[in-house]
Scaffold this active site. Structure first.
Site, mmCIF file in Angstrom:
data_model
loop_
_atom_site.group_PDB
_atom_site.id
_atom_site.type_symbol
_atom_site.label_atom_id
_atom_site.label_comp_id
_atom_site.label_asym_id
_atom_site.label_seq_id
_atom_site.Cartn_x
_atom_site.Cartn_y
_atom_site.Cartn_z
ATOM 1 N N LYS A 26 0.835 -1.217 0.000
ATOM 2 C CA LYS A 26 0.000 0.000 0.000
ATOM 3 C C LYS A 26 0.864 1.259 0.000
ATOM 4 O O LYS A 26 0.671 2.163 -0.812
ATOM 5 C CB LYS A 26 -0.905 0.008 1.245
ATOM 6 C CG LYS A 26 -1.549 1.358 1.521
ATOM 7 C CD LYS A 26 -2.463 1.328 2.728
ATOM 8 C CE LYS A 26 -1.799 1.553 4.062
ATOM 9 N NZ LYS A 26 -1.520 2.967 4.402
ATOM 10 N N ASN A 27 1.840 1.306 0.929
ATOM 11 C CA ASN A 27 2.584 2.549 1.102
ATOM 12 C C ASN A 27 3.648 2.784 0.029
ATOM 13 O O ASN A 27 4.299 3.832 0.024
ATOM 14 C CB ASN A 27 3.203 2.603 2.506
ATOM 15 C CG ASN A 27 2.125 2.803 3.560
ATOM 16 O OD1 ASN A 27 0.977 3.124 3.237
ATOM 17 N ND2 ASN A 27 2.482 2.599 4.818
ATOM 18 N N CYS A 121 -5.100 12.883 13.331
ATOM 19 C CA CYS A 121 -5.820 11.634 13.055
ATOM 20 C C CYS A 121 -5.728 10.736 14.270
ATOM 21 O O CYS A 121 -5.208 11.145 15.303
ATOM 22 C CB CYS A 121 -5.284 10.955 11.813
ATOM 23 S SG CYS A 121 -3.719 10.143 12.072
ATOM 24 N N ARG A 401 -8.833 -0.442 4.530
ATOM 25 C CA ARG A 401 -7.970 0.591 3.946
ATOM 26 C C ARG A 401 -6.602 0.020 3.591
ATOM 27 O O ARG A 401 -5.920 0.563 2.723
ATOM 28 C CB ARG A 401 -7.774 1.741 4.936
ATOM 29 C CG ARG A 401 -9.004 2.587 5.133
ATOM 30 C CD ARG A 401 -8.682 3.786 5.985
ATOM 31 N NE ARG A 401 -7.410 4.356 5.556
ATOM 32 C CZ ARG A 401 -6.535 4.950 6.361
ATOM 33 N NH1 ARG A 401 -6.790 5.071 7.633
ATOM 34 N NH2 ARG A 401 -5.410 5.440 5.894
HETATM 35 N N1 EPU Z 1 6.071 14.623 11.042
HETATM 36 C C1 EPU Z 1 6.209 15.952 11.350
HETATM 37 N N2 EPU Z 1 6.228 16.850 10.320
HETATM 38 C C2 EPU Z 1 6.127 16.485 9.018
HETATM 39 C C3 EPU Z 1 5.983 15.123 8.705
HETATM 40 C C4 EPU Z 1 5.966 14.203 9.741
HETATM 41 O O1 EPU Z 1 6.316 16.324 12.516
HETATM 42 O O2 EPU Z 1 6.147 17.364 8.144
HETATM 43 C C5 EPU Z 1 6.062 13.608 12.121
HETATM 44 C C6 EPU Z 1 4.767 12.816 12.203
HETATM 45 O O3 EPU Z 1 3.768 13.499 12.903
HETATM 46 C C7 EPU Z 1 5.231 11.529 12.871
HETATM 47 C C8 EPU Z 1 6.656 11.354 12.324
HETATM 48 O O4 EPU Z 1 7.044 12.638 11.837
HETATM 49 O O5 EPU Z 1 5.283 11.736 14.248
HETATM 50 C C9 EPU Z 1 6.802 10.358 11.183
HETATM 51 O O6 EPU Z 1 5.783 10.575 10.227
HETATM 52 P P1 EPU Z 1 5.942 10.268 8.679
HETATM 53 O O7 EPU Z 1 5.824 11.551 7.931
HETATM 54 O O8 EPU Z 1 7.133 9.428 8.428
HETATM 55 O O9 EPU Z 1 4.630 9.431 8.403
HETATM 56 P P2 EPU Z 1 3.807 9.447 7.058
HETATM 57 O O10 EPU Z 1 4.727 9.659 5.940
HETATM 58 O O11 EPU Z 1 2.632 10.341 7.221
HETATM 59 C C10 EPU Z 1 4.052 6.908 6.489
HETATM 60 C C11 EPU Z 1 3.120 5.758 6.289
HETATM 61 C C12 EPU Z 1 2.522 5.371 7.635
HETATM 62 C C13 EPU Z 1 3.667 4.987 8.570
HETATM 63 C C14 EPU Z 1 4.653 6.153 8.690
HETATM 64 C C15 EPU Z 1 5.882 5.836 9.522
HETATM 65 C C16 EPU Z 1 2.347 6.155 4.037
HETATM 66 C C17 EPU Z 1 1.237 6.508 3.126
HETATM 67 N N3 EPU Z 1 2.077 6.150 5.345
HETATM 68 O O12 EPU Z 1 3.259 7.970 7.018
HETATM 69 O O13 EPU Z 1 1.696 4.241 7.411
HETATM 70 O O14 EPU Z 1 3.177 4.673 9.850
HETATM 71 O O15 EPU Z 1 5.105 6.545 7.371
HETATM 72 O O16 EPU Z 1 6.575 4.753 9.000
HETATM 73 O O17 EPU Z 1 3.438 5.844 3.578
HETATM 74 C C18 EPU Z 1 -0.044 2.740 7.853
HETATM 75 O O18 EPU Z 1 0.202 2.189 6.775
HETATM 76 O O19 EPU Z 1 -0.828 2.240 8.710
HETATM 77 C C19 EPU Z 1 0.577 4.018 8.170
HETATM 78 C C20 EPU Z 1 0.115 4.842 9.102
#
Ligand code: EPU
Length: 427
Positions: A26-27, A121, A401
């Site tokens: 998915k990701n 969220c 999802r």
């Molecule tokens: N964060 C910030 N600022 C930003 C971006 C992130 O503070 O601009 C923080 C977030 O709040 C969090 C941490 O950094 O505390 C890491 O977040 P990240 O941005 O890496 O998460 P994401 O990219 O939104 C993806 C996956 C998630 C997975 C996380 C961590 C996708 C579509 N989603 O989310 O997947 O948990 O990386 O590995 O790639 C899931 O599949 O269930 C899922 C939640």
């Protein structure tokens, strides 16, 4: 029309045994299909999992003007010859935060993007400041207007961007934007997740010049245009890990095909520590468990450390393990919601801040529980599979999802699981 509430009913106590295939990730699929926005040519994506989040992303892309043709459910042809709408509306973004992945490519290709701010969220605040900071460094003018990120840039330019923290979609957004920027972009403290490498490989096949994906410094030399290609999405390491944890917890014996053990080193180490016997091959993993698992202490952290997306599933495993485990969640501030539900099944868990202390008991009790997010739902499924009696899981739309055909796969492995209720029933 009204919506009845689909639920999963599980009769616990059956070890998982047998063979299933693992779906596309998915990701990885989500950013890869967004990469279509970077070219006028056709992008063909294979091994796309059939999931709610993918459907939502395809609808969103269609709304921006992308032509989508699905030859069969796992192969999707995308053509973004003309982009007619540069907005990702709140109604879509609130159901799927990954919509933020439209920001970088739309801005780079069309010079403008309006993406609804995702908001918090179920697992945490999840700000997108790093996405914004990176694009501003590349010359974008960004303002927040009426809850939307409004970004404009005639032409993005290369920049050296040092991310304050490791963000997966943040790294992906900036990498996509940089492919069409003028000059060289260096992303430091980049996410090293395999999904970032998968996206980079797709972009490289489209003609992008990217080096270092998979390390914490990614260098992208901008090119004037990208071309179409055909790309096959990597296997889902979290789906793989979820089935392995379920087999370990139920003292099962499973063989997973079309996966890749090299994506799961930290998870396989922990399963081995719990007593599982694991064999791996080129594209398969076998896990055999013959006794009650031993408790496993772990701490989530960015790749290659233990993934936050596997934390909840290991919580359930620890509930019935021999010994006491400590699980610390370091990525998201509110990702222990499943604890309250597991406690309804008699689990012995204490939470202090971001840490859970789990004292294993021989057996959980089946109960009515409620899914709160995608991976929390998976942990409740595992808990239901090991529990004595019946477990009813409500709000399983979270599960749909991110897990393709989860009941079919579990049925194939001998689980007693049934979905009741339907999504849309006429009044
Ligand atoms: N964060 C910030 N600022 C930003 C971006 C992130 O503070 O601009 C923080 C977030 O709040 C969090 C941490 O950094 O505390 C890491 O977040 P990240 O941005 O890496 O998460 P994401 O990219 O939104 C993806 C996956 C998630 C997975 C996380 C961590 C996708 C579509 N989603 O989310 O997947 O948990 O990386 O590995 O790639 C899931 O599949 O269930 C899922 C939640």
């Amino acid at each position: 029309m009204h919506k009845s509430k689909p639920k999963l009913i599980i009769q616990g106590g059956n070890p998982l045994r047998g063979e299933i295939h693992i779906s596309g990730a998915k990701n990885a699929a989500l950013p890869v299909i967004c990469a279509t926005l970077l070219t006028r040519d056709t992008l063909k994506v294979n091994n796309v999992p059939r999931l709610m989040d993918i459907t939502t992303m395809l609808i969103l892309l269609e709304q921006t003007g992308v032509n989508i043709h699905s030859e069969n459910q796992s192969e999707v042809l995308l053509s973004a010859e003309n982009l007619t709408n540069l907005t990702a509306p709140y109604e879509m973004v609130k159901t799927m935060r990954a919509a933020i992945l439209l920001l970088g490519p739309l801005l780079a290709r069309a010079g403008e993007a309006n993406i609804s701010l995702p908001g918090g969220c179920a697992i945490g605040m999840r700000p997108v400041d790093q996405h914004i900071k990176g694009l501003e460094a590349m010359g974008a003018e960004i303002s927040i207007q009426h809850g939307y990120i409004h970004a404009v840039a005639k032409k993005l330019h290369g920049a050296r961007i040092i991310m304050d923290l490791v963000t997966v979609t943040g790294t992906e957004n900036l990498m996509m934007a940089a492919t069409l920027a003028q000059g060289t972009t260096i992303i430091e403290n980049a996410a090293r997740e395999p999904e970032v490498i998968d996206l980079a490989n797709c972009l490289i096949a489209m003609g992008a010049k990217i080096k270092g994906a998979g390390s914490d410094i990614i260098t992208v030399e901008g090119v004037p245009a990208l071309r179409g290609t055909e790309y096959t999405v990597m296997p889902d390491r979290i789906e793989t890990g979820t089935f392995l944890a379920a087999a370990c917890a139920t003292t099962g014996d499973i063989f997973l095909k079309e996966t890749d053990a090299r994506l799961l080193d930290a998870v396989l180490d922990k399963l081995t520590e719990s007593g599982a016997k694991i064999k791996t091959g080129n594209n398969w993993i076998q896990l055999k468990m013959t006794k009650r698992p031993k408790s496993i202490t772990l701490r989530t952290a960015p790749y290659p450390a233990f993934p936050t997306d596997m934390q909840a599933q290991f919580m359930s495993l620890n509930c019935i393990a021999d010994g006491t485990a400590v699980i610390t969640e370091t990525i998201f501030e509110n990702r222990l919601m499943h604890v309250q539900e597991l406690k309804r099944m008699n689990a012995d868990i204490k939470v202090e801040g971001h840490t859970a202390i789990i004292r294993g008991i021989p057996q959980l009790d089946g109960a009515n529980v409620m899914a709160t997010d995608l991976r929390a739902s998976a942990s409740l499924v595992i808990a239901g599979l090991v529990a004595q009696g019946e477990t009813v899981i409500d709000r399983i739309y979270h599960l749909d999802r991110g897990y393709e055909s989860i009941e079919d796969k579990l049925l194939q492995l001998g689980a007693k699981i049934e979905r009741v209720g339907q999504a849309d029933i006429p009044n």
